[in-house]
Design a protein around this motif. Structure first.
Motif, PDB file in Angstrom:
ATOM      1  N   LEU A 307       0.823  -1.209   0.000  1.00 37.10           N
ATOM      2  CA  LEU A 307       0.000   0.000   0.000  1.00 37.10           C
ATOM      3  C   LEU A 307       0.857   1.259   0.000  1.00 37.10           C
ATOM      4  CD1 LEU A 307      -2.808  -1.010   2.536  1.00 37.10           C
ATOM      5  CD2 LEU A 307      -2.814  -1.213   0.041  1.00 37.10           C
ATOM      6  N   VAL A 311       0.863   4.091  -3.049  1.00 37.48           N
ATOM      7  CA  VAL A 311       0.502   5.485  -2.808  1.00 37.48           C
ATOM      8  C   VAL A 311       1.642   6.415  -3.213  1.00 37.48           C
ATOM      9  CG1 VAL A 311      -0.029   7.174  -1.009  1.00 37.48           C
ATOM     10  CG2 VAL A 311      -1.151   4.937  -0.998  1.00 37.48           C
ATOM     11  N   VAL A 330      -2.747  -4.365  -5.285  1.00 39.58           N
ATOM     12  CA  VAL A 330      -3.308  -3.546  -4.209  1.00 39.58           C
ATOM     13  C   VAL A 330      -4.759  -3.908  -3.946  1.00 39.58           C
ATOM     14  CG1 VAL A 330      -3.901  -1.196  -3.530  1.00 39.58           C
ATOM     15  CG2 VAL A 330      -1.704  -1.653  -4.597  1.00 39.58           C
ATOM     16  N   CYS A 358      -4.716   5.385   0.677  1.00 38.74           N
ATOM     17  CA  CYS A 358      -5.204   4.814  -0.582  1.00 38.74           C
ATOM     18  C   CYS A 358      -6.521   5.445  -1.020  1.00 38.74           C
ATOM     19  CB  CYS A 358      -5.384   3.303  -0.436  1.00 38.74           C
ATOM     20  SG  CYS A 358      -3.846   2.363  -0.349  1.00 38.74           S
ATOM     21  N   VAL A 366      -9.059   1.294  -6.702  1.00 37.50           N
ATOM     22  CA  VAL A 366      -8.295   1.235  -5.458  1.00 37.50           C
ATOM     23  C   VAL A 366      -9.000   2.050  -4.375  1.00 37.50           C
ATOM     24  CG1 VAL A 366      -6.095   1.827  -4.362  1.00 37.50           C
ATOM     25  CG2 VAL A 366      -6.121   0.815  -6.645  1.00 37.50           C
ATOM     26  N   ARG A 367      -9.522   3.223  -4.741  1.00 38.21           N
ATOM     27  CA  ARG A 367     -10.221   4.057  -3.757  1.00 38.21           C
ATOM     28  C   ARG A 367     -11.427   3.329  -3.180  1.00 38.21           C
ATOM     29  NH1 ARG A 367     -10.084   8.251  -7.533  1.00 38.21           N
ATOM     30  NH2 ARG A 367     -12.376   8.156  -7.646  1.00 38.21           N
ATOM     31  N   ALA A 370     -10.311   0.595  -0.793  1.00 36.98           N
ATOM     32  CA  ALA A 370      -9.833   1.160   0.468  1.00 36.98           C
ATOM     33  C   ALA A 370     -10.987   1.665   1.323  1.00 36.98           C
ATOM     34  CB  ALA A 370      -8.842   2.281   0.190  1.00 36.98           C
TER      35      ALA A 370
END
Length: 396
Positions: A307, A311, A330, A358, A366-367, A370
């Motif tokens: 992670l 980022v 990820v 993230c 990915v958002r 997370a």
């Protein structure tokens, strides 16, 4: 050994094929399979680890007249091993599928794969069928005659491995994956391998890399089955297998993506096991959460690194997306953390800062992954995160 390399290899292929048939069939008593398993593992391990990577590439190029058939077999092994990871079936199913797709388990298949790959297949079959049970064949027969099929199935599930096997299997697996395979073969064979490698060039290397990735996955899945199947495993060797094979493979990242993803999946599965569950693997139940905790801690450490790196790199590239392999890793890790939270909430909570970071990246997938982790962490961190109906997590 014979002075002729081709004679040596032909003889070894016959021996390995015979061992695979004996362990895969029902003619040989289970007790004999268990007693001889250590010797079989050491023999196969010698041929799996005797060559250097360059020699293994050369052997791959020189042993297969049809690259398409080899790739088909390797792809079948990888696909079957990956698909079965979420179930309790064995890695030997991958070997069977690979054999069928490459023309069966006879001479054609043995000739289409390099010797080291044939040995890996035989090793998987041997470990699948070489467990020593706490009941003999007569007891099993009586149990079946009296209709106690559940008792018989439970006895087979509680089968384990001998102490000698645990001295051999973890070391051989680790050496095959990461060790220095300097080679113990004769110089003529090594010279011939070097010449073949120079002649085949880059095509040989690509063929080897695809095969090697597939059989790395197969061996990792085999290690998971071994851990799940053993009730008498020494903790020192169990933890060595968890740390030096699974955790180390899981940390390889995208450089060896198939191997890393398979190992991460295995660690998540082990971390999710419950020692109090009746269906939990007896090897994990016999130890007070050592393997479960070790797997969870290793996966959290890997997740933190994955992670953070994602980022950092995403901020450097701005709106330019990172390679798809990075994003896939990820997303896989974040989804695994959601599943692991039920048993290891404190460990998952330690990744709060990384998960929050993230949520600010430009990649939408990915958002969202997370944010899903944050929604399950909300009650523990006093966050007021509004849940989404599509997440199926419930109110925070």
């Amino acid at each position: 050994e014979s002075s002729t390399p081709r004679v040596n290899e032909a003889m070894c292929r016959r021996v390995v094929g015979t061992l695979r048939l004996l362990y895969g069939g029902s003619q040989l008593p289970r007790k004999v399979k268990a007693e001889k398993l250590e010797d079989v593992v050491r023999t196969l391990g010698f041929w799996m680890t005797r060559l250097s990577p360059s020699e293994m590439r050369a052997a791959t190029a020189s042993s297969s007249p049809s690259a398409a058939s080899v790739i088909s077999a390797a792809t079948a092994a990888t696909t079957t091993a990956t698909a079965k990871s979420s179930t309790n079936s064995s890695a030997a199913a991958g070997v069977t599928s690979a054999a069928q797709s490459s023309g069966g388990g006879g001479e054609g298949e043995l000739a289409s794969l390099p010797l080291w790959a044939v040995c890996v297949q035989a090793l998987v079959v041997a470990t699948e069928n070489g467990t020593c049970s706490d009941c003999d064949r007569s007891e099993s027969t009586n149990a079946k005659e009296h209709g106690s099929d559940d008792d018989e199935e439970r006895r087979l599930e509680n089968a384990g491995y001998s102490a000698g096997f645990w001295e051999a299997f973890p070391a051989i697996s680790q050496q095959f994956m990461f060790g220095d395979r300097a080679g113990a073969g004769n110089e003529k064979h090594r010279a011939r391998s070097g010449a073949a490698a120079g002649a085949r060039g880059a095509g040989s290397r690509r063929l080897y890399e695809q095969l090697r990735a597939s059989f790395d996955v197969l061996l990792i899945e085999c290690a998971l089955d071994v851990l799940r199947r053993s009730w008498n495993a020494p903790q020192r060797q169990v933890l060595f297998l968890t740390r030096e094979l699974l955790a180390r493979s899981a940390g390889l990242g995208t450089s060896r993506a198939l191997q890393a993803r398979a190992a991460q999946r295995c660690l998540f599965l082990l971390a999710a096991q419950s020692s109090s569950s009746p269906s939990s693997p007896s090897a994990l139940s016999s130890s007070p959460g050592d393997v479960v905790t070790e797997s969870a801690m290793a996966m959290v450490a890997i997740a933190q690194r994955v992670l953070c790196n994602f980022v950092t790199d995403s901020r450097r590239t701005g709106r330019c997306p990172l390679p798809s392999a990075r994003r896939a890793e990820v997303v896989f890790v974040l989804r695994g953390l959601v599943a692991m939270h039920a048993r290891h909430s404190k460990l998952v909570k330690s990744l709060f800062d990384e998960v929050c970071a993230c949520c600010s990246v430009s990649d939408e997938v990915v958002r969202e992954s997370a944010q899903k982790v944050l929604r399950i962490l909300g009650p523990n961190t006093r966050l007021k995160v509004r849940p989404r109906e599509s997440d199926g997590i419930g109110e925070a």
